[in-house]
Structures are given as C-alpha cells and as structure tokens.
Design a protein around this motif. Structure first.
Motif, PDB file in Angstrom:
ATOM      1  N   SER A 137      64.156 -19.535  29.113  1.00 47.77           N
ATOM      2  CA  SER A 137      64.537 -18.476  27.928  1.00 47.77           C
ATOM      3  C   SER A 137      63.070 -18.052  27.583  1.00 47.77           C
ATOM      4  CB  SER A 137      65.235 -19.119  26.966  1.00 47.77           C
ATOM      5  OG  SER A 137      66.493 -19.494  27.606  1.00 47.77           O
TER       6      SER A 137
ATOM      7  N   GLY B 280      70.761 -20.432  35.336  1.00 52.03           N
ATOM      8  CA  GLY B 280      70.196 -20.055  33.899  1.00 52.03           C
ATOM      9  C   GLY B 280      69.602 -18.591  34.193  1.00 52.03           C
TER      10      GLY B 280
ATOM     11  N   ALA C 273      68.278 -28.937  30.626  1.00 48.59           N
ATOM     12  CA  ALA C 273      68.220 -28.313  29.273  1.00 48.59           C
ATOM     13  C   ALA C 273      66.701 -27.763  29.148  1.00 48.59           C
ATOM     14  CB  ALA C 273      68.580 -29.070  28.349  1.00 48.59           C
TER      15      ALA C 273
ATOM     16  N   GLY D 193      65.901 -24.930  31.291  1.00 49.81           N
ATOM     17  CA  GLY D 193      66.541 -23.663  30.735  1.00 49.81           C
ATOM     18  C   GLY D 193      65.775 -23.034  29.256  1.00 49.81           C
ATOM     19  N   LEU D 194      65.505 -23.832  28.716  1.00 53.93           N
ATOM     20  CA  LEU D 194      64.688 -23.514  27.556  1.00 53.93           C
ATOM     21  C   LEU D 194      63.396 -22.977  27.887  1.00 53.93           C
ATOM     22  CD1 LEU D 194      65.172 -26.461  24.822  1.00 53.93           C
ATOM     23  CD2 LEU D 194      65.872 -24.020  24.630  1.00 53.93           C
TER      24      LEU D 194
ATOM     25  N   CYS E 281      68.014 -18.172  24.027  1.00 56.36           N
ATOM     26  CA  CYS E 281      67.684 -19.538  24.070  1.00 56.36           C
ATOM     27  C   CYS E 281      69.136 -20.501  24.477  1.00 56.36           C
ATOM     28  CB  CYS E 281      66.955 -20.136  22.885  1.00 56.36           C
ATOM     29  SG  CYS E 281      65.138 -19.642  22.702  1.00 56.36           S
TER      30      CYS E 281
ATOM     31  N   THR F  36      69.983 -22.172  28.079  1.00 59.02           N
ATOM     32  CA  THR F  36      70.153 -23.639  28.237  1.00 59.02           C
ATOM     33  C   THR F  36      71.445 -23.665  28.646  1.00 59.02           C
ATOM     34  OG1 THR F  36      68.661 -23.731  26.107  1.00 59.02           O
ATOM     35  CG2 THR F  36      70.100 -25.691  26.677  1.00 59.02           C
TER      36      THR F  36
END
Length: 89
Positions: A16, A68, A9, A12-13, A34, A38
């Motif tokens: 992003s 991702g 997570a 992934g953020l 976002c 995520t």
C-alpha cells in the motif's frame, strides 16, 4: 499461522505504501488504500494457506502479495480523462 498473518499484514502495508508513493494522484485516500492492501493481503494469505497447507510459508506470502496487489489495482482510477456521454444517454 500467526506469523504468516503478521507477515501478510506487513507485506500488505508495504504494498500500500509503494502504491501511494507511485500512484498518489490516481488513488483514493491513504487510509482506504492502506486498509484495502492489508485486508487483501490477509485474505490472500488465508486463501493460499487453505489451498497449500501449513508447510508452505513462502507460497502463502506470495499468494498474500498477489491478492493484495489485485485488490489495490481495483482502486486505481483512470487518468484525468473524462468519458464523453452521447446525446441519447
């Protein structure tokens, strides 16, 4: 598995955020980017964990970043160019 999910997570953020910084004019809203990054990373971590097993933490995180990035790439719009429609259409 909880730490892998948390790491995915966060990655992934971060992915992003990097996409928003470099391609802000070609992406939809920041909230959608976002969320997509995520969730794509979490799905990639789940998929890679299921394929490789529990002992491959680094491989799982690499799979999370890969999936991702692919899901974020689906959000990118073309540059300001519009498609010309033919008269028959």
């Amino acid at each position: 598995m909880i730490w892998e999910s948390f790491g995915a997570a966060v990655l992934g953020l971060a992915l992003s955020w990097a996409a928003l910084r470099s391609l802000a004019d070609r992406l939809p809203s920041g909230r959608a980017v976002c969320l997509t990054g995520t969730l794509g990373a979490l799905f990639g971590a789940y998929l890679t964990h299921a394929a490789l097993g529990a002992d491959h933490i680094v491989g799982t995180l690499i799979g999370a970043v890969s999936v991702g990035a692919v899901t974020l790439s689906l959000l990118i719009r073309p540059r300001g160019r519009r498609l010309a429609r033919s008269a028959a259409a």
